[in-house]
Each structure stands twice: as C-alpha cells, then as structure tokens.
Design a protein around this motif. Structure first.
Motif, PDB file in Angstrom:
ATOM      1  N   PHE A   1       0.853  -1.190   0.000  1.00 33.24           N
ATOM      2  CA  PHE A   1       0.000   0.000   0.000  1.00 33.24           C
ATOM      3  C   PHE A   1       0.886   1.236   0.000  1.00 33.24           C
ATOM      4  CE2 PHE A   1      -2.514   3.474   1.535  1.00 33.24           C
ATOM      5  CZ  PHE A   1      -3.778   3.229   1.035  1.00 33.24           C
ATOM      6  N   LEU A   2       0.740   2.060  -1.040  1.00 32.37           N
ATOM      7  CA  LEU A   2       1.442   3.341  -1.114  1.00 32.37           C
ATOM      8  C   LEU A   2       0.408   4.459  -1.078  1.00 32.37           C
ATOM      9  CD1 LEU A   2       4.133   2.600  -3.869  1.00 32.37           C
ATOM     10  CD2 LEU A   2       4.340   2.384  -1.386  1.00 32.37           C
ATOM     11  N   PHE A   3       0.793   5.567  -0.461  1.00 30.46           N
ATOM     12  CA  PHE A   3      -0.125   6.687  -0.301  1.00 30.46           C
ATOM     13  C   PHE A   3      -0.043   7.636  -1.496  1.00 30.46           C
ATOM     14  CE2 PHE A   3       0.897   5.160   3.921  1.00 30.46           C
ATOM     15  CZ  PHE A   3      -0.344   5.093   4.522  1.00 30.46           C
TER      16      PHE A   3
ATOM     17  N   THR B   1      18.289   2.728  -2.949  1.00 34.07           N
ATOM     18  CA  THR B   1      19.365   1.954  -3.571  1.00 34.07           C
ATOM     19  C   THR B   1      19.379   0.531  -3.022  1.00 34.07           C
ATOM     20  OG1 THR B   1      20.701   3.955  -3.840  1.00 34.07           O
ATOM     21  CG2 THR B   1      21.856   1.843  -3.968  1.00 34.07           C
ATOM     22  N   ASN B   2      19.241   0.389  -1.711  1.00 32.90           N
ATOM     23  CA  ASN B   2      19.239  -0.939  -1.084  1.00 32.90           C
ATOM     24  C   ASN B   2      18.033  -1.766  -1.513  1.00 32.90           C
ATOM     25  OD1 ASN B   2      21.635  -0.474   0.336  1.00 32.90           O
ATOM     26  ND2 ASN B   2      20.553   0.475   2.061  1.00 32.90           N
ATOM     27  N   ALA B   3      16.927  -1.074  -1.858  1.00 30.11           N
ATOM     28  CA  ALA B   3      15.727  -1.779  -2.321  1.00 30.11           C
ATOM     29  C   ALA B   3      15.734  -1.959  -3.838  1.00 30.11           C
ATOM     30  CB  ALA B   3      14.480  -1.017  -1.890  1.00 30.11           C
ATOM     31  N   ALA B   4      16.847  -1.573  -4.504  1.00 27.20           N
ATOM     32  CA  ALA B   4      17.014  -1.731  -5.952  1.00 27.20           C
ATOM     33  C   ALA B   4      15.949  -0.997  -6.759  1.00 27.20           C
ATOM     34  CB  ALA B   4      17.035  -3.214  -6.319  1.00 27.20           C
ATOM     35  N   VAL B   5      15.517   0.167  -6.273  1.00 25.42           N
ATOM     36  CA  VAL B   5      14.520   0.948  -6.998  1.00 25.42           C
ATOM     37  C   VAL B   5      15.043   2.346  -7.325  1.00 25.42           C
ATOM     38  CG1 VAL B   5      13.368   1.974  -4.967  1.00 25.42           C
ATOM     39  CG2 VAL B   5      12.036   1.437  -7.027  1.00 25.42           C
ATOM     40  N   TYR B   6      16.267   2.658  -6.914  1.00 21.53           N
ATOM     41  CA  TYR B   6      16.833   3.992  -7.121  1.00 21.53           C
ATOM     42  C   TYR B   6      16.898   4.352  -8.603  1.00 21.53           C
ATOM     43  CZ  TYR B   6      20.171   7.859  -7.076  1.00 21.53           C
ATOM     44  OH  TYR B   6      20.781   9.072  -7.283  1.00 21.53           O
ATOM     45  N   ASN B   7      17.388   3.433  -9.418  1.00 26.14           N
ATOM     46  CA  ASN B   7      17.540   3.721 -10.859  1.00 26.14           C
ATOM     47  C   ASN B   7      16.204   3.982 -11.539  1.00 26.14           C
ATOM     48  OD1 ASN B   7      20.328   3.466 -10.768  1.00 26.14           O
ATOM     49  ND2 ASN B   7      20.268   1.248 -11.134  1.00 26.14           N
ATOM     50  N   ASN B   8      15.161   3.309 -11.079  1.00 26.12           N
ATOM     51  CA  ASN B   8      13.829   3.564 -11.633  1.00 26.12           C
ATOM     52  C   ASN B   8      13.336   4.962 -11.272  1.00 26.12           C
ATOM     53  OD1 ASN B   8      13.588   0.304 -10.774  1.00 26.12           O
ATOM     54  ND2 ASN B   8      12.953   0.825 -12.841  1.00 26.12           N
ATOM     55  N   ILE B   9      13.595   5.355 -10.028  1.00 25.69           N
ATOM     56  CA  ILE B   9      13.079   6.642  -9.540  1.00 25.69           C
ATOM     57  C   ILE B   9      13.756   7.814 -10.241  1.00 25.69           C
ATOM     58  CG2 ILE B   9      12.883   8.134  -7.510  1.00 25.69           C
ATOM     59  CD1 ILE B   9      12.610   5.585  -5.812  1.00 25.69           C
ATOM     60  N   ILE B  10      15.074   7.763 -10.414  1.00 24.60           N
ATOM     61  CA  ILE B  10      15.774   8.915 -11.009  1.00 24.60           C
ATOM     62  C   ILE B  10      15.451   9.073 -12.489  1.00 24.60           C
ATOM     63  CG2 ILE B  10      17.655   8.863  -9.332  1.00 24.60           C
ATOM     64  CD1 ILE B  10      19.369   7.490 -11.497  1.00 24.60           C
ATOM     65  N   ASN B  11      14.849   8.065 -13.088  1.00 19.03           N
ATOM     66  CA  ASN B  11      14.425   8.190 -14.489  1.00 19.03           C
ATOM     67  C   ASN B  11      13.094   8.937 -14.623  1.00 19.03           C
ATOM     68  OD1 ASN B  11      16.639   6.900 -15.663  1.00 19.03           O
ATOM     69  ND2 ASN B  11      15.750   4.857 -15.333  1.00 19.03           N
ATOM     70  N   PHE B  12      12.383   9.106 -13.505  1.00 24.67           N
ATOM     71  CA  PHE B  12      11.161   9.904 -13.553  1.00 24.67           C
ATOM     72  C   PHE B  12      11.530  11.380 -13.674  1.00 24.67           C
ATOM     73  CE2 PHE B  12       9.306   6.362 -10.775  1.00 24.67           C
ATOM     74  CZ  PHE B  12       8.767   5.714 -11.870  1.00 24.67           C
ATOM     75  N   GLU B  13      10.633  12.161 -14.254  1.00 21.95           N
ATOM     76  CA  GLU B  13      10.907  13.577 -14.484  1.00 21.95           C
ATOM     77  C   GLU B  13      11.174  14.326 -13.183  1.00 21.95           C
ATOM     78  OE1 GLU B  13       8.724  17.500 -16.500  1.00 21.95           O
ATOM     79  OE2 GLU B  13       7.808  15.513 -16.653  1.00 21.95           O
ATOM     80  N   LYS B  14      10.373  14.056 -12.154  1.00 23.41           N
ATOM     81  CA  LYS B  14      10.544  14.751 -10.876  1.00 23.41           C
ATOM     82  C   LYS B  14      11.270  13.904  -9.842  1.00 23.41           C
ATOM     83  CE  LYS B  14       6.507  17.741 -11.418  1.00 23.41           C
ATOM     84  NZ  LYS B  14       5.231  18.211 -10.814  1.00 23.41           N
TER      85      LYS B  14
ATOM     86  N   MET C   1       4.748  12.495  -7.755  1.00 20.14           N
ATOM     87  CA  MET C   1       3.518  12.190  -7.034  1.00 20.14           C
ATOM     88  C   MET C   1       2.943  10.861  -7.517  1.00 20.14           C
ATOM     89  SD  MET C   1       2.689  14.423  -4.704  1.00 20.14           S
ATOM     90  CE  MET C   1       0.968  13.981  -4.486  1.00 20.14           C
ATOM     91  N   LEU C   2       2.555  10.026  -6.564  1.00 19.68           N
ATOM     92  CA  LEU C   2       1.955   8.736  -6.905  1.00 19.68           C
ATOM     93  C   LEU C   2       0.442   8.857  -6.900  1.00 19.68           C
ATOM     94  CD1 LEU C   2       4.157   6.318  -4.768  1.00 19.68           C
ATOM     95  CD2 LEU C   2       4.512   7.086  -7.114  1.00 19.68           C
ATOM     96  N   GLY C   3      -0.206   8.072  -7.757  1.00 20.39           N
ATOM     97  CA  GLY C   3      -1.665   8.038  -7.771  1.00 20.39           C
ATOM     98  C   GLY C   3      -2.172   7.243  -6.580  1.00 20.39           C
ATOM     99  N   GLU C   4      -3.487   7.087  -6.504  1.00 17.33           N
ATOM    100  CA  GLU C   4      -4.087   6.345  -5.394  1.00 17.33           C
ATOM    101  C   GLU C   4      -3.543   4.934  -5.336  1.00 17.33           C
ATOM    102  OE1 GLU C   4      -8.521   5.245  -3.599  1.00 17.33           O
ATOM    103  OE2 GLU C   4      -8.310   6.167  -5.570  1.00 17.33           O
ATOM    104  N   ARG C   5      -3.105   4.521  -4.127  1.00 21.62           N
ATOM    105  CA  ARG C   5      -2.514   3.201  -3.888  1.00 21.62           C
ATOM    106  C   ARG C   5      -1.273   2.961  -4.735  1.00 21.62           C
ATOM    107  NH1 ARG C   5      -5.929  -0.593  -1.255  1.00 21.62           N
ATOM    108  NH2 ARG C   5      -7.928   0.313  -0.674  1.00 21.62           N
TER     109      ARG C   5
END
Length: 594
Positions: free
Chosen positions: A436-438, A463-476, A481-485
């Motif tokens: 669940f994400l807010f 980085t430890n969760a191996a999601v850093y590279n995905n996040i920095i590819n987003f524009e912001k 901002m994440l959508g509902e859930r």
C-alpha cells in the motif's frame, strides 16, 4: 435523546460559549418583542388623535394636533427601527457564539473518531466497509453539528421568544391570550407524531447512504478490474438501484416535512383569525384597545417563524440522534489489542513461539496450530508453505496485529503482550504482502515510518531496495507524485518502494511477507544481498513462495494447514525428501519448462 447525551462533555467544555450565547438569545428576543408594544401604543395614539383631529375641524389648533401626531408617529418609527437594529446586533453575537461552538465540536468529534479508529485492531477493519467508516466520520458528524449549532440555537430562541410572548399576552388580556394559544395542543400532538416518523426515516436514510458510499468507494478502488471485465453498465445499474432506494427514503422524509410546514402555518393562521374575532369583541366591550389587537397580531406573527422552525429543528434533532447512534456504536468498541506498558526498551531480536494457536475471530478459520520454534538474534529465518498454510498470519502475530488464542510469543524472553507496543513496532520493519502506497511523493512514501529524514537516507534506502535507478528516471525523481494506492508505479516498483520504506528505519527485526513476488530473479538477488549487509547481526524473517529466495536462510520453517511439518536449513530439508524437497523439485521443473 439518550444517544445525544454523548455530546454533554463537549457542551461542558465549551460552556463559556453557550452561556453568552443564551444571554444573547434572551436579549435579542427582548428587543424583538418590545416593538409589538410600541406598535400597540402607536395604534392607540392614531385612533385617539384621529378623534381629536376631527373635533378641531375648522380651527387653527387642528394643525398643531396634526404636527404633534406626526412627530409622535416619527418617534415611534425611529424607536422600532432602533429596537430591531439592536435585535440584529445581538442575533449576530448569538450566531458568533453558538454556531462557532458547533464548528469547534465538529472539529473535536472528527479528531476523536479518527483517533479511535486508529486504536481498533485489524479485525475491526475486516468486518466493516471503508465507505461506512468514512461516512460516520464525515456525513454523520456533520448532521450532529447541525444539532449542536443551528438546532440548539433555534430551539433556545423559540423557547425564549415563546415564554416572553406568552407573558406579555397574559399581562394584556387573559381571555384573548387563551384563545390565541388554543391551537397549541394540536401543534404538540402533530410534532410528537411527526417526530416518530422522522426518526425512522432518518435512520433508514443514513444506513442507505453508508451502503451507497461503501459501494462507490469499493468500485472506484477496483476500477481497473471493472474495465477489464467490461462491467461498467452492470455496476451502473447496481448504483442506480441503490440510489433509487436512497431517493425513495429521502423523498419519504421530504413528504412528511412538506405536510408538516403547511400544518404549522394553518395553525398560526387560525390563531390570527381568533385574535381578530375575539379581540374585536373585547374592544366593543371596552376590555382592551384596538392597539392591543395590533399588538397580539404582531405577537402571533412573531411566533410564526419559530413555530414553523420547530419542524426543521425536530428533523435536525432526530437525524442527529440517528447519526450519533451510529457514531456511538463504533466509539463504544474497545480495541482487541491493548498495551498498558509505557516503558521503552531496545529490542535485541530473539523470537520464540511456544505452543501458539490462532483462529480468526471474524471467520472462525483456524490459521495456526501448536506452533513452536526459536529464532536467535541476528538469524535469517524463512517461512514457506502452500497458499493458506498460515504464513502471513504468523508474520501478523509477530507484529501483534492480533493476539494469540493460546500459547505465547516471547520477544527477548519477554511475553509480547507485556511489551510497549508502539515502541516495539517502531523497531520493526514490516513489508506486507499487499503493498500500500499513499497518494504522496515517492520520497514521503519511503520516509513514511520516520518523523525526520534526510535526502541521503531516502536515496540510500531506495538503492538498497534496488529501486533507485527507476526513480531517477522519472521527471521529478523522488518528488514524483503517486496516484491512489501507488497506481503510477508497476507492481515490482511498488514492492521495492515498500521495501525501501522498511529498510530506512534500520529495524532490529525485519519481516518480508512474500513481497518479492513481483520482481525478477536478478533484482531479487540484489535486494537479498543488500539485505544481508544491512541486517547483519539483526533478525530477518522472510515469508516466500520461491525457494530461490530463501535457500540461504539460517532456518527454514515449512508450514502446512497451520502446522510446522518441517524445519531446518535448505540442505537439511532437501535431505529429508519431504514437502520442501517436493516444492523445490516442482519449481526447478517450472523454470526448465519456461
């Protein structure tokens, strides 16, 4: 009214708002009633001066009489205007105290309900719809506010005005006052009958509104499933049917109100007719003056608005009572999980299960039976088993989302029930099976478990969760901002952001509840390697389906139908050639066939 007695504590809290408010009500009504007497005197002066003016017909003094007459009327006109201006001023003060008080009570109630919701256990949320919970904290509270504000204000205003008018009526002429008030018993009976109907209708309306809210909330949450199965028209039909039921109940209430208000006006009109008829006879008999009739007519007209408001006020009170009854049902519930210990301690991470059994109270399903195992500080333990074997239940019991039915869970040789729960959970990192994400930024979702956090800590956790590279590819980047859930992210990205949320706490105990199912094997290996470094010397528990995830665990527990059937290391369990070995062979075969 017994349900509304719950609000007495708020009235006591805001007594210094109510007391001045009542004072302003009394003063405003005094300034509202006195003009009737001024009108009576003015009418008497008019009738007397007309006679005098006629007597001086043809004399010079007629102009003097006319002048005095004109100034007298002008004076009375200014006096009435001044009195009504003062009435308006005190009415403003009345609203500034009582209505503002109602807003403060609304604020306090919403906070109390929300705080109580958070104290209740998971079982409560399994038994109740989210839409219904929301409706009780919003729509029901708003209906209660209408009672503590407008309803009370108008009720006090009506009572004070009624007492003042009756007093002045009887002080003028008892017989005329009795005839004016003759329709009142019929009014009382009508209000009593209508109250009963309004109460029944109000409860039905509120129940149906909660049902409608739950339906909409659930359908919007599952909109992707609805569109995938092309069930929009079907859901629209269900919504229309539910709305029709709500409309039918609401229209029934409106019809009662529509009949009630004209009845009130009819009774007030009857009082006016009786005033003119009986008053006329009294004037002929010389018991009263024509000004008294005018005074009584003003009194009757002043009662018109309060009397018609009685219907609205009784509606507000009945609807508030129905809403408060629904609110009280939840506020009177006690949380299943109670923690009275306030001492804080550092958790080492040793966990022991001693003959633990657990059955879900709302379904009666027995999830665990006689579970026994020990987990030393710093160990990496894995729990595996078929679907429904009790893996997630075991993780929830360690988090103390539920209390065991029998046996005991020990944390550092201390029974879990005796530990400060908030302090204990603050030292645990938990990644649930259902992520669940807010609706917030990625950064705030990762930092959710901490009050203060730096950008470097957030980036390190990502980085430890191996999601850093995905996040920095987003524009912001991390401010995305994440959508509902978390609908903006893919399933694997959501899982890894949830893992980062747990890792940033640097927990003493880390629980992964089958949260690597949506990531590929390469990413899974990267996360597990990082986990081994981060959790070195700390306790880790992983619930999983894939054996590749857990083969390096210090201990593997195999569950089946709520019981431990095997436990040991990966190699020890393979050597036993039991259920674990069978699952391992099946998974190897699946990988070969891909």
């Amino acid at each position: 009214m017994k349900h509304l007695a719950f609000l007495n504590k708020y009235f006591y809290k805001y007594k210094w708002w109510i007391i001045p408010g009542i004072f302003f009500v009394i003063i405003s009504n005094i300034f509202g009633v006195v003009p009737a007497q001024v009108v009576g005197h003015a009418i008497n002066i008019i009738t007397e001066n007309i006679s005098i003016y006629s007597l001086f017909n043809g004399f010079d003094r007629q102009e003097i009489v006319y002048s005095i007459f004109s100034y007298s009327l002008f004076f009375f006109g200014l006096l009435i205007l001044a009195l009504y201006l003062l009435r308006g001023l005190f009415l403003f003060f009345m609203r500034q105290t009582i209505i503002l008080m109602s807003r403060h009570i609304e604020y306090d109630m919403k906070n109390e309900i929300y705080a109580h919701y958070q104290e209740l256990s998971l079982g409560f949320y399994r038994r109740n719809n989210t839409g219904d919970l929301m409706n009780r904290a919003t729509e029901d509270v708003n209906r209660v506010r209408m009672y503590v504000g407008p309803a009370i204000m108008y009720a006090i205003n009506t009572a004070v005005l009624f007492c003042l008018i009756i007093y002045f009526m009887f002080s003028v002429n008892v017989k005329l006052a009795l005839f004016c008030l003759l329709p009142l018993p019929v009014l009382v009976i009508t209000i009593y009958y209508v109250n009963t109907l309004i109460n029944l209708k109000s409860e039905k309306i509120q129940a149906q509104l909660s049902k409608l809210s739950s339906f909409v909330q659930e359908r919007f949450s599952g909109i992707r499933v609805i569109k995938s199965y092309v069930r929009e028209a079907h859901n629209q039909e269900i919504f229309a049917n539910e709305s029709q039921i709500y409309k039918h109940n609401a229209m029934g209430l409106v019809k009662i109100q529509a009949l009630f208000y004209p009845s009130m006006l009819l009774l007030v009109g009857l009082s006016t007719i009786l005033t003119v008829f009986i008053g006329g006879k009294q004037v002929i008999e010389g018991a009263i003056t024509p000004g008294n009739i005018a005074e009584f007519i003003v009194y009757v007209n002043q009662l018109t608005f309060p009397v018609t408001m009685l219907g609205w006020v009784t509606t507000l009170i009945q609807r508030a009572a129905a809403s408060q009854k629904r609110i009280n049902e939840f506020l009177q519930l006690k949380p299943d999980i109670i923690s009275s210990n306030t001492t804080t301690q550092i958790i080492e991470g040793k966990i022991s299960f001693k003959d633990v059994s657990f059955t879900y109270p709302d379904t009666g399903i027995t999830a665990l039976k006689n579970i026994n195992f020990d987990l030393e500080k710093g160990q990496f333990i894995a729990i595996i088993g078929r679907t429904g074997s009790g893996k997630s239940t075991l993780a929830n019991l360690i988090m103390r989302m539920y209390d065991v039915d029998s046996g005991a869970i020990l944390i550092d040789e201390q029974e879990l029930k005796t530990i400060n729960l908030n302090n204990y959970r603050n030292q645990i990192g938990f990644v649930p099976q259902e992520v669940f994400l807010f609706s917030d930024t990625i950064k705030n979702n990762i930092a959710f478990g901490l009050s203060t956090v730096t950008d470097e800590e957030v980036e390190r956790a990502a980085t430890n969760a191996a999601v850093y590279n995905n996040i920095i590819n987003f524009e912001k980047k991390f401010e995305t901002m994440l959508g509902e859930r978390g609908i903006t992210l893919s399933g694997g990205q959501k899982q890894r952001v949830s893992i980062a949320r747990a890792l940033i706490k640097e927990p003493k105990i880390l629980i992964f509840d089958d949260c690597l199912s949506a990531v590929d094997t390469k990413t899974e290996e990267e996360i597990l390697n990082n986990l081994g470094r981060i959790m070195l010397g700390k306790t880790s528990i992983i619930v999983a389906h894939r054996i590749s995830t857990i083969k390096n665990a210090d201990k593997i527990i195999v569950l089946d139908q709520g019981m431990i059937i095997e436990q040991g290391t990966h190699q020890e369990l393979l050597n036993k050639a039991g259920m674990y070995a069978e699952m391992y062979d099946n998974q190897l075969l699946e990988e070969e066939n891909r």
